[in-house]
Design an enzyme around this catalytic site. Structure first.
Site, PDB file in Angstrom:
ATOM      1  N   ASP A  35      43.337 -29.142  14.330  1.00 56.13           N
ATOM      2  CA  ASP A  35      43.130 -30.485  13.783  1.00 56.13           C
ATOM      3  C   ASP A  35      41.654 -30.706  13.474  1.00 56.13           C
ATOM      4  O   ASP A  35      40.793 -29.999  13.978  1.00 56.13           O
ATOM      5  CB  ASP A  35      43.572 -31.527  14.818  1.00 56.13           C
ATOM      6  CG  ASP A  35      45.071 -31.738  14.780  1.00 56.13           C
ATOM      7  OD1 ASP A  35      45.703 -31.293  13.812  1.00 56.13           O
ATOM      8  OD2 ASP A  35      45.596 -32.353  15.729  1.00 56.13           O
ATOM      9  N   LYS A  56      44.292 -34.063   9.766  1.00 59.51           N
ATOM     10  CA  LYS A  56      44.784 -35.283   9.116  1.00 59.51           C
ATOM     11  C   LYS A  56      44.041 -36.490   9.668  1.00 59.51           C
ATOM     12  O   LYS A  56      44.541 -37.192  10.548  1.00 59.51           O
ATOM     13  CB  LYS A  56      46.285 -35.442   9.288  1.00 59.51           C
ATOM     14  CG  LYS A  56      46.793 -35.099  10.681  1.00 59.51           C
ATOM     15  CD  LYS A  56      48.211 -35.512  10.882  1.00 59.51           C
ATOM     16  CE  LYS A  56      49.118 -34.664  10.039  1.00 59.51           C
ATOM     17  NZ  LYS A  56      50.322 -35.330   9.631  1.00 59.51           N
ATOM     18  N   MET A 168      41.299 -45.115  18.080  1.00 57.71           N
ATOM     19  CA  MET A 168      41.452 -45.447  16.659  1.00 57.71           C
ATOM     20  C   MET A 168      41.202 -46.933  16.408  1.00 57.71           C
ATOM     21  O   MET A 168      41.901 -47.561  15.616  1.00 57.71           O
ATOM     22  CB  MET A 168      42.853 -45.050  16.165  1.00 57.71           C
ATOM     23  CG  MET A 168      43.063 -43.549  16.169  1.00 57.71           C
ATOM     24  SD  MET A 168      44.740 -43.060  15.749  1.00 57.71           S
ATOM     25  CE  MET A 168      45.417 -42.723  17.367  1.00 57.71           C
TER      26      MET A 168
HETATM   27  N1  SAH Z   1      44.685 -36.486  21.225  1.00 54.39           N
HETATM   28  C1  SAH Z   1      43.368 -37.094  21.150  1.00 54.39           C
HETATM   29  C2  SAH Z   1      43.392 -38.436  20.413  1.00 54.39           C
HETATM   30  C3  SAH Z   1      43.693 -38.293  18.942  1.00 54.39           C
HETATM   31  S1  SAH Z   1      43.713 -39.828  18.135  1.00 54.39           S
HETATM   32  C4  SAH Z   1      42.818 -37.253  22.562  1.00 54.39           C
HETATM   33  O1  SAH Z   1      43.559 -37.096  23.524  1.00 54.39           O
HETATM   34  O2  SAH Z   1      41.625 -37.522  22.691  1.00 54.39           O
HETATM   35  C5  SAH Z   1      42.110 -39.853  17.394  1.00 54.39           C
HETATM   36  C6  SAH Z   1      41.229 -40.849  18.101  1.00 54.39           C
HETATM   37  O3  SAH Z   1      40.788 -40.318  19.338  1.00 54.39           O
HETATM   38  C7  SAH Z   1      39.953 -41.186  17.357  1.00 54.39           C
HETATM   39  O4  SAH Z   1      40.164 -42.163  16.369  1.00 54.39           O
HETATM   40  C8  SAH Z   1      39.108 -41.720  18.482  1.00 54.39           C
HETATM   41  O5  SAH Z   1      39.489 -43.030  18.846  1.00 54.39           O
HETATM   42  C9  SAH Z   1      39.501 -40.796  19.622  1.00 54.39           C
HETATM   43  N2  SAH Z   1      38.599 -39.651  19.747  1.00 54.39           N
HETATM   44  C10 SAH Z   1      38.903 -38.355  19.609  1.00 54.39           C
HETATM   45  N3  SAH Z   1      37.840 -37.567  19.872  1.00 54.39           N
HETATM   46  C11 SAH Z   1      36.832 -38.406  20.190  1.00 54.39           C
HETATM   47  C12 SAH Z   1      35.477 -38.218  20.602  1.00 54.39           C
HETATM   48  N4  SAH Z   1      34.935 -37.012  20.728  1.00 54.39           N
HETATM   49  N5  SAH Z   1      34.742 -39.319  20.863  1.00 54.39           N
HETATM   50  C13 SAH Z   1      35.274 -40.555  20.783  1.00 54.39           C
HETATM   51  N6  SAH Z   1      36.545 -40.791  20.410  1.00 54.39           N
HETATM   52  C14 SAH Z   1      37.304 -39.732  20.123  1.00 54.39           C
END
Ligand code: SAH
Length: 268
Positions: A35, A56, A168
């Site tokens: 991803d 995506k 998000m």
């Molecule tokens: N599966 C992922 C979440 C995916 S949804 C998890 O467990 O972290 C995508 C959202 O995750 C982004 O819009 C943001 O809100 C958050 N996100 C993912 N990586 C991030 C990071 N390094 N720092 C801050 N927010 C993050």
């Protein structure tokens, strides 16, 4: 040999936050489907894999989910060791559940491997304890983004007494603020907004519920970011039983732009 896919969490970005199990799966992989939010640095653990980007991001050109499903199935049926690598944890807003079910219905074995989800990592990187005895009895992870436009029960969240971690949420700050205020959450509830958690360019913005939208705008907060909403999101100094000698006091409702490395130095 029966077909198998590993659904693996890559963690929030810092490669040192990968689990040993994730590293083992990557090391054995023939194909790794990644991803957008996966940090390329973790790919050094895939010495022989073909890397396929199937990201995506919201609002950008995306790979259709059906295509991703079929690709995983094709490689798995060819007997390849397939790793589907997702940012954070595969089952926290990561479609891990959907993908696992789709593959299992087609006779493919699935092994899920946890990753550290961004909400937990972001809070920890900013010294925010998501639960704290006598302060926060729990933590609730929510996404502000829904595909069908349905809404969360903001009133219940506002009054639940748990720390809220919002994924998000960058494009939805106005709605989040309004709904939580309407739901009865105090306007001065501390908020931390953490961008690129665990990466060298991590930034954090401290604010409160009433000012978070304005402060995020001044700070130019960008995705990916998580929001931590609750008493625990006040500056560390507000909780430290023994404050570090050089701790800087919390300025409620002001924007504190913090470079991660400098911060680490000033608290060490
Ligand atoms: N599966 C992922 C979440 C995916 S949804 C998890 O467990 O972290 C995508 C959202 O995750 C982004 O819009 C943001 O809100 C958050 N996100 C993912 N990586 C991030 C990071 N390094 N720092 C801050 N927010 C993050």
């Amino acid at each position: 040999m029966s077909a198998k896919v590993w659904l693996v969490g890559a963690g929030p970005g810092d490669p040192e936050l990968l689990t040993l199990k994730a590293v083992r799966a990557l090391n054995e992989a023939d194909v790794v489907m990644i991803d957008d939010l996966v940090n390329d640095a973790v790919l050094e653990h895939c010495p022989r894999a073909r890397i396929i980007a199937v990201g995506k991001r919201g609002g950008c050109r995306s790979t259709p989910q059906a295509f991703i499903h079929r690709l995983m199935l094709r490689y798995a049926r060819q007997g390849k060791c397939v790793v589907r690598l997702k940012g954070g944890d595969p089952c926290i807003f990561g479609r891990g559940g959907e993908e696992a079910q789709w593959l299992r219905e087609r006779g493919v074995k699935v092994e899920l491997v946890n990753g550290i989800t961004a909400g937990l990592a972001g809070a920890t990187q900013c010294d925010i304890p998501l639960t704290l005895r006598g302060v926060a009895r729990g933590v609730t992870l929510v996404t502000a983004h829904t595909q069908d436009g349905s809404s969360l029960n903001w009133k219940a969240l506002a009054q639940g007494g748990t720390t809220l971690v919002v994924y998000m949420g960058v494009a939805k700050l106005s709605e989040i603020r309004e709904q939580l205020l309407m739901g009865g959450m105090a306007a001065d509830t501390p908020v931390a907004m953490i961008e690129n958690a665990s990466l060298p360019h991590q930034r954090e913005c401290r604010s409160d519920l009433s000012a978070m939208e304005e402060d995020a705008c001044a700070f130019q907060l960008k995705s990916p970011a998580i929001l931590v909403i609750g008493t625990v999101a006040a500056s560390t100094a507000a909780y430290a039983r023994e404050e570090p000698e050089n701790a800087v006091g919390c300025q409620a409702a002001s924007v504190i732009v913090d470079d991660h490395r400098e911060r680490t130095r000033s608290y060490s």
